[in-house]
Write an enzyme that holds these catalytic residues in place. Structure first.
Site, PDB file in Angstrom:
ATOM      1  CE  LYS A  78      -1.590   2.153   3.490  1.00 47.61           C
ATOM      2  NZ  LYS A  78      -2.211   2.561   4.773  1.00 47.61           N
ATOM      3  CG  ASP A  83      -7.226   3.740   2.682  1.00 48.35           C
ATOM      4  OD1 ASP A  83      -8.166   3.332   1.955  1.00 48.35           O
ATOM      5  OD2 ASP A  83      -7.190   4.898   3.145  1.00 48.35           O
TER       6      ASP A  83
END
Length: 224
Positions: free
Chosen positions: A123, A141
């Site tokens: 991420k 997220d």
């Protein structure tokens, strides 16, 4: 769960684009290095909290060499208001040293190299590649994971599942900004506890039911 078709997905991103053609992330940064550090610090923390903590830190240490010179104790002191700050301070110091040792003090524009840095996962790497290097990556997220599943846009059991589903769903011309639109949508409208469906710009395509009514308006009674 049902998945939206490509036509609905395209309509959703057309709407996001019409509302905000150039969405921006909410983390403050000066360069690729400070962006990387900010994203590492943002895990389990708010962007507002990270920005408050890094304002002075980035003035003192805007590059890997000055961050290493600052040292662990000072880094820790600057970010102590952020969750998990001790471990994050160690990662910031270690990744700064690794950037010096392996990359000449520069942040690499490569996912594999980024993920090899302490405290950097997929991420974080995707955020840096997208925001600074303008690569069409999607950083999943908690907000984006929720929106992908709740709307039916990109259902998946894991963040990687959702990321891969979105790469198939998002029209190419919208890929660069897709994760920003979805994160901001999840942060401000499609909230975790109670999505604000009454003011959602994509509610007509969203598969979430029942839609949340506006405050103080009773649900219509079922007839029949």
């Amino acid at each position: 769960m049902k998945t939206l078709g490509r036509a609905e997905a395209e309509a959703i991103f057309e709407r996001f684009h019409d509302i905000e053609p150039e969405p921006k992330g909410e983390l403050d940064y000066i360069n690729a290095f400070t962006l990387l550090v900010a994203v590492v610090l943002s895990a389990q923390a708010t962007d507002v909290g990270v920005n408050k903590a890094t304002r002075r830190l980035f003035e003192l240490a805007p590059d890997p060499a000055s961050m290493v010179a600052l040292g662990l104790e000072a880094i820790t002191e600057h970010i102590k208001t952020i969750g998990l700050f001790r471990g994050k301070a160690k990662n910031v110091l270690a990744l700064s040293q690794m950037l010096i040792d392996l990359h000449g003090g520069e942040v690499p524009a490569d996912r594999e190299a980024l993920e090899a840095l302490p405290g950097v996962g997929r991420k974080t790497a995707n955020v840096v590649l997208n925001i600074f290097f303008k690569q069409p990556t999607i950083a999943v997220d908690t907000h984006l994971f929720r929106v992908g599943n709740r709307t039916g846009l990109a259902p998946g059991k894991t963040p990687l599942d959702v990321e891969m589903a979105l790469t198939r769903q998002v029209p190419e011309r919208f890929m660069l900004h897709a994760h920003h639109w979805l994160i901001l949508h999840g942060r401000y409208i499609c909230k975790a506890r109670k999505p604000e469906c009454w003011r959602c710009p994509i509610s007509q395509w969203c598969l979430f039911e029942p839609k949340t009514p506006a405050p103080n308006l009773p649900l219509a009674k079922h007839v029949g």
